[in-house]
Every structure is written in C-alpha cells, then in structure tokens.
Scaffold this motif. Structure first.
Motif, PDB file in Angstrom:
ATOM      1  N   UNK A 195       0.909  -1.070  -0.091  1.00 15.42           N
ATOM      2  CA  UNK A 195       0.030   0.163   0.240  1.00 15.42           C
ATOM      3  C   UNK A 195       0.797   1.231  -0.136  1.00 15.42           C
ATOM      4  N   UNK A 196       0.044   2.445  -0.022  1.00 11.79           N
ATOM      5  CA  UNK A 196       0.867   3.666  -0.153  1.00 11.79           C
ATOM      6  C   UNK A 196       1.486   4.054   1.317  1.00 11.79           C
ATOM      7  N   UNK A 197       1.052   3.495   2.315  1.00  6.81           N
ATOM      8  CA  UNK A 197       1.572   3.778   3.769  1.00  6.81           C
ATOM      9  C   UNK A 197       2.766   3.024   3.856  1.00  6.81           C
ATOM     10  N   UNK A 198       3.677   3.906   4.605  1.00  6.06           N
ATOM     11  CA  UNK A 198       4.815   3.270   5.113  1.00  6.06           C
ATOM     12  C   UNK A 198       4.632   2.318   6.525  1.00  6.06           C
ATOM     13  N   UNK A 199       3.575   2.477   7.033  1.00  3.40           N
ATOM     14  CA  UNK A 199       3.284   1.720   8.056  1.00  3.40           C
ATOM     15  C   UNK A 199       1.622   1.399   8.384  1.00  3.40           C
ATOM     16  N   UNK A 200       1.208   0.263   8.754  1.00  3.43           N
ATOM     17  CA  UNK A 200      -0.303   0.025   9.168  1.00  3.43           C
ATOM     18  C   UNK A 200      -0.245  -0.655  10.415  1.00  3.43           C
ATOM     19  N   UNK A 201      -1.288  -0.566  11.160  1.00  2.00           N
ATOM     20  CA  UNK A 201      -1.475  -1.437  12.372  1.00  2.00           C
ATOM     21  C   UNK A 201      -1.534  -2.667  11.931  1.00  2.00           C
ATOM     22  N   UNK A 202      -1.679  -3.271  10.959  1.00  2.00           N
ATOM     23  CA  UNK A 202      -1.759  -4.500  10.501  1.00  2.00           C
ATOM     24  C   UNK A 202      -0.421  -5.071  10.628  1.00  2.00           C
ATOM     25  N   UNK A 203       0.714  -4.389  10.184  1.00  2.00           N
ATOM     26  CA  UNK A 203       2.308  -4.728  10.269  1.00  2.00           C
ATOM     27  C   UNK A 203       2.688  -5.116  11.495  1.00  2.00           C
ATOM     28  N   UNK A 204       2.200  -4.273  12.541  1.00  2.00           N
ATOM     29  CA  UNK A 204       2.768  -4.539  13.885  1.00  2.00           C
ATOM     30  C   UNK A 204       1.960  -5.733  14.572  1.00  2.00           C
ATOM     31  N   UNK A 205       0.573  -5.848  14.012  1.00  2.00           N
ATOM     32  CA  UNK A 205       0.191  -7.102  14.531  1.00  2.00           C
ATOM     33  C   UNK A 205       0.712  -8.385  14.114  1.00  2.00           C
ATOM     34  N   UNK A 206       1.001  -8.537  12.616  1.00  2.00           N
ATOM     35  CA  UNK A 206       1.821  -9.657  12.070  1.00  2.00           C
ATOM     36  C   UNK A 206       3.356  -9.795  12.942  1.00  2.00           C
ATOM     37  N   UNK A 207       4.000  -8.607  13.189  1.00  2.00           N
ATOM     38  CA  UNK A 207       5.225  -8.644  13.816  1.00  2.00           C
ATOM     39  C   UNK A 207       5.228  -9.086  15.362  1.00  2.00           C
ATOM     40  N   UNK A 208       4.142  -8.536  15.834  1.00  2.00           N
ATOM     41  CA  UNK A 208       3.839  -9.188  17.250  1.00  2.00           C
ATOM     42  C   UNK A 208       3.699 -10.706  17.218  1.00  2.00           C
ATOM     43  N   UNK A 209       2.894 -11.187  16.341  1.00  2.00           N
ATOM     44  CA  UNK A 209       2.821 -12.786  16.315  1.00  2.00           C
ATOM     45  C   UNK A 209       3.906 -13.396  15.895  1.00  2.00           C
ATOM     46  N   UNK A 210       4.773 -12.755  14.945  1.00  2.00           N
ATOM     47  CA  UNK A 210       6.167 -13.430  14.416  1.00  2.00           C
ATOM     48  C   UNK A 210       7.280 -12.495  14.625  1.00  2.00           C
TER      49      UNK A 210
END
Length: 204
Positions: A47-62
């Motif tokens: 996507x166009x954003x450098x960061x989204x909350x979804x990224x942190x959720x994925x990183x938290x799990x893995x």
C-alpha cells in the motif's frame, strides 16, 4: 578514526525521520535507505503507507520478521557508503565508528500534529485524539518489541548519539501548510549541524 560516511537517523513515531532523512540524502547527494520496503516485503502488507497497524500485529505474532528485517538492513548499511539510513534500531545495531548517529526529537504535541497531517496527506482525517492514539500504539509496540528482541531500551541515549536535535517548535498547527513551512524552516538547521559533524569526522 573511521571516515564518517553514513548517517543513522532514529526517533519516536512522527518525529519527522523519513521526511528529513530523504531531504538530507537529496541535499548531500547520498543514497537514502529505509526499513519500509523490507518490512512490507516480510509482512506482505503493501500500500501507499509506510506503516499500518496490521504490520505491527503480524510482527507481534512472528518476531522472526523483525530479526530478519534488521539483519537485511544491517547488511545493506554495512555494505554501503554515503548513505542516510531511516531505521529505528540501526544506531544500536550498526557498531562501526563510520556512522553519525542522529536522534530526531519532537514533543508529543508536535508529533500528534504531524501524525494527523500525515493522515491528511493520504486523504485520511484523524482527530487529535486519534492521532495521539496512533502514536501511543506505535511507540508502545516498538518499545516492547525492541526490549524483547534485543534488550534495547529504545529512546535518546547521550552515550550513543552524536547529535540530538529537536523540531518541536516547527509545526504551529495541524495543517499541511504549517507542516510544510516547518519542514522548510527546520531542514537548514538540521543540515548545518549534520554537515559540521560530517566535516569534523572527515578531518580526523
């Protein structure tokens, strides 16, 4: 002493790291290097954003995602020269004396305004309360994640950083016009301090 041929920029959410790192790289004619493409690839969140909350959720799990992202970034930083690096942890992870480590400070009020303006640039309207929530969430996740993975207490450390420069005063209100004016006013201030450090390093 090693010649200073890298600048590692860090700071809290919405401090202006990406904006000023890109501008500094353009002014110096250096390469701009940031973590966003690496993290997008590893999390498969585009996507166009450098960061989204979804990224942190994925990183938290893995948590292996962060380890791999930091490994790739460190490899790129180590193999390059004349680069400006926009990555939260590189001042801690890259050990060479060839780098200037810069902490970009900004108050919570200023960062909340900048976060809301970032939303406006992407046609999203965040209230001050919503922007503050984004900052708290991202800061909190980063603090916990870095402590768990590396035992790093993220934040300004005068024993690590060569330059601490604050841009809190350069956004008078929550508007794109005010943000752009502040960026134009602050960038020369940052460059004078940064170029002085690079010049002093090159003479040693």
């Amino acid at each position: 002493m090693a010649r200073k041929n890298k600048v590692l920029i860090s700071g809290w959410t919405a401090a202006g790291k990406t904006t000023h790192a890109r501008l500094a790289a353009a002014e110096l004619g250096w390469t701009y290097l940031d973590m966003s493409p690496v993290m997008k690839e590893l999390t498969a969140v585009n996507g166009s954003r450098d960061w989204t909350p979804e990224q942190d959720d994925i990183r938290r799990r893995n948590r292996a995602i962060d380890i791999e992202a930091d490994r790739r970034m460190l490899e790129m930083v180590s193999s390059g020269s004349s680069i400006i690096v926009d990555a939260w942890l590189q001042p801690w992870l890259y050990r060479s004396a060839s780098a200037v480590r810069l902490w970009l400070g900004s108050s919570r009020t200023a960062r909340t305004r900048k976060c809301a303006v970032s939303g406006l640039r992407h046609h999203e309207h965040l209230s001050g309360r919503q922007a503050a929530k984004v900052i708290r969430r991202k800061d909190g996740f980063a603090r916990r994640q870095f402590a768990r993975l590396y035992g790093i207490r993220f934040g300004y450390d005068p024993t690590l950083f060569d330059l601490h420069i604050d841009n809190s005063a350069y956004i008078a209100e929550t508007s794109i016009a005010a943000s752009d004016a502040g960026i134009r006013e602050f960038q020369p201030v940052l460059m004078r301090r940064l170029e002085a450090l690079l010049e002093a390093g090159s003479r040693r």
